[in-house]
Design an enzyme around this catalytic site. Structure first.
Site, PDB file in Angstrom:
ATOM      1  N   LYS A  13       0.833  -1.211   0.000  1.00  8.57           N
ATOM      2  CA  LYS A  13       0.000   0.000   0.000  1.00  8.57           C
ATOM      3  C   LYS A  13       0.871   1.266   0.000  1.00  8.57           C
ATOM      4  O   LYS A  13       0.650   2.169  -0.797  1.00  8.57           O
ATOM      5  CB  LYS A  13      -0.922   0.031   1.245  1.00  8.57           C
ATOM      6  CG  LYS A  13      -1.849  -1.155   1.372  1.00  8.57           C
ATOM      7  CD  LYS A  13      -2.739  -1.055   2.602  1.00  8.57           C
ATOM      8  CE  LYS A  13      -2.011  -1.085   3.926  1.00  8.57           C
ATOM      9  NZ  LYS A  13      -1.304  -2.336   4.243  1.00  8.57           N
ATOM     10  N   ARG A  88      -9.622   0.951   8.774  1.00 11.77           N
ATOM     11  CA  ARG A  88      -9.122  -0.383   9.093  1.00 11.77           C
ATOM     12  C   ARG A  88     -10.086  -1.171   9.943  1.00 11.77           C
ATOM     13  O   ARG A  88      -9.801  -2.301  10.315  1.00 11.77           O
ATOM     14  CB  ARG A  88      -7.861  -0.207   9.894  1.00 11.77           C
ATOM     15  CG  ARG A  88      -6.637  -0.807   9.253  1.00 11.77           C
ATOM     16  CD  ARG A  88      -5.498  -0.232  10.032  1.00 11.77           C
ATOM     17  NE  ARG A  88      -4.348  -1.027   9.990  1.00 11.77           N
ATOM     18  CZ  ARG A  88      -3.231  -0.668   9.366  1.00 11.77           C
ATOM     19  NH1 ARG A  88      -3.165   0.447   8.695  1.00 11.77           N
ATOM     20  NH2 ARG A  88      -2.185  -1.430   9.416  1.00 11.77           N
ATOM     21  N   ARG A 127      12.279  -6.046   4.927  1.00 15.77           N
ATOM     22  CA  ARG A 127      12.111  -4.583   4.836  1.00 15.77           C
ATOM     23  C   ARG A 127      13.084  -3.827   5.759  1.00 15.77           C
ATOM     24  O   ARG A 127      13.223  -4.141   6.929  1.00 15.77           O
ATOM     25  CB  ARG A 127      10.681  -4.192   5.212  1.00 15.77           C
ATOM     26  CG  ARG A 127      10.518  -2.684   5.354  1.00 15.77           C
ATOM     27  CD  ARG A 127       9.117  -2.208   5.241  1.00 15.77           C
ATOM     28  NE  ARG A 127       8.269  -2.652   6.320  1.00 15.77           N
ATOM     29  CZ  ARG A 127       6.975  -2.388   6.376  1.00 15.77           C
ATOM     30  NH1 ARG A 127       6.397  -1.709   5.405  1.00 15.77           N
ATOM     31  NH2 ARG A 127       6.260  -2.819   7.372  1.00 15.77           N
ATOM     32  N   ARG A 160      11.632  -1.956  11.134  1.00 19.53           N
ATOM     33  CA  ARG A 160      10.528  -1.540  11.994  1.00 19.53           C
ATOM     34  C   ARG A 160      10.337  -2.581  13.094  1.00 19.53           C
ATOM     35  O   ARG A 160      10.367  -3.782  12.798  1.00 19.53           O
ATOM     36  CB  ARG A 160       9.238  -1.440  11.160  1.00 19.53           C
ATOM     37  CG  ARG A 160       9.022  -0.076  10.576  1.00 19.53           C
ATOM     38  CD  ARG A 160       7.883   0.022   9.616  1.00 19.53           C
ATOM     39  NE  ARG A 160       6.609  -0.540  10.038  1.00 19.53           N
ATOM     40  CZ  ARG A 160       5.491  -0.441   9.316  1.00 19.53           C
ATOM     41  NH1 ARG A 160       5.501   0.203   8.161  1.00 19.53           N
ATOM     42  NH2 ARG A 160       4.373  -0.984   9.726  1.00 19.53           N
ATOM     43  N   ARG A 171      -0.247  -9.080  13.292  1.00 14.07           N
ATOM     44  CA  ARG A 171      -0.832  -8.056  12.405  1.00 14.07           C
ATOM     45  C   ARG A 171      -1.724  -8.712  11.356  1.00 14.07           C
ATOM     46  O   ARG A 171      -2.773  -8.177  10.980  1.00 14.07           O
ATOM     47  CB  ARG A 171       0.286  -7.242  11.727  1.00 14.07           C
ATOM     48  CG  ARG A 171       0.948  -6.261  12.692  1.00 14.07           C
ATOM     49  CD  ARG A 171       2.303  -5.780  12.192  1.00 14.07           C
ATOM     50  NE  ARG A 171       2.228  -4.989  10.977  1.00 14.07           N
ATOM     51  CZ  ARG A 171       3.278  -4.729  10.194  1.00 14.07           C
ATOM     52  NH1 ARG A 171       4.483  -5.183  10.514  1.00 14.07           N
ATOM     53  NH2 ARG A 171       3.126  -4.009   9.108  1.00 14.07           N
TER      54      ARG A 171
END
Ligand code: AP5
Length: 216
Positions: A13, A88, A127, A160, A171
């Site tokens: 996203k 969300r 990431r 992160r 998540r």
């Protein structure tokens, strides 16, 4: 041009919203980025949000809706936007609907970026980001020129805290329980578009641009 990007964590996203917004000249509004900035600056909102974010849980609806409402009231969304990571939950989707009516705005499309759980785990474990300029990297899809260091400013790359595998699994659970119901919500409202979001970043970008240009 007003769009919502939906999809599980790691579906792309943020990566895609940034590129699309640059291409078509609209605002990229990421609730995750706004919250991370608030945590970094230790604001009242950041202090409240941090524990939820570190655990991979959702920040309470009231805090998030207030944040978006402030942006709407300030006119920041007047030139068109992509909402990335909001709404969300069903209460957030209902609140957004009311806020848009109040501000005489509509959504052109809610675009769902569809990816498998395995792809999510793979992407998020690779990431890295630069804490100075916020540039994003991914092993092996988007590698820095020199291992572990930002191409733009030489800063050491970080991960992160919510990209640890256990937190990513939470998540994904949270997404399935609390966010997936809004897919039906937008299907009922008749403006859902699905985009298969596995493949190269550029091929997905081209598919998204097509959906966006057809919706204009
Ligand atoms: P947020 O930052 O929104 O996290 P998220 O939805 O989990 O999104 P991500 O940023 O992890 O993934 P993405 O889909 O943007 O993918 P990206 O482009 O980065 O939210 C963080 C937290 O804040 C939440 O857990 C919650 O606590 C809180 N929060 C935020 N909004 C909230 C709300 N509305 N209500 C309540 N709480 C809220 O890509 C991921 C990686 O994959 C990158 O490294 C990228 O380079 C790579 N990649 C992208 N596309 C490809 C591709 N095609 N091939 C290979 N790699 C790719």
């Amino acid at each position: 041009m007003n769009f919502i990007f939906l999809g599980p964590p790691g579906s792309g996203k943020g990566t895609q919203a940034k590129q699309v917004c640059k291409e078509v000249g609209i605002l990229h509004l990421s609730t995750g980025d706004l919250l991370r900035e608030a945590v970094k600056n230790e604001t009242a909102l950041g202090k409240k949000a941090k524990a939820y974010m570190d655990a991979g849980d959702l920040v309470p609806d009231g805090l998030i809706v207030g944040m978006i409402e402030d942006k709407l009231k300030a006119g920041e969304l007047d030139g068109g936007f992509i909402l990335d990571g909001f709404p969300r939950t069903l209460p957030q989707a209902e609140a957004l609907k009311m806020m848009l009516v109040k501000n005489s705005k509509t959504i052109d499309k809610a675009i769902l970026l569809d990816v498998s759980d395995d792809e999510v785990i793979k992407r998020l474990s690779g990431r890295f980001y630069c804490s100075t300029c916020n540039a994003g990297y991914n092993y092996p899809a988007r590698m820095p020129k020199q291992e572990g260091v930002c191409d733009n400013d030489g800063t050491k790359l970080l991960r992160r805290p919510d990209d640890e595998e256990e937190v990513v699994r939470n998540r994904l659970d949270v997404y399935k329980k609390q966010t997936e119901p809004i897919i039906d919500f937008y299907e009922r409202e008749s403006f859902l578009a699905r985009v298969e979001a596995e493949g190269t970043i550029d091929s997905i970008f081209q598919k998204l641009l097509t959906v966006i240009r057809e919706s204009d």
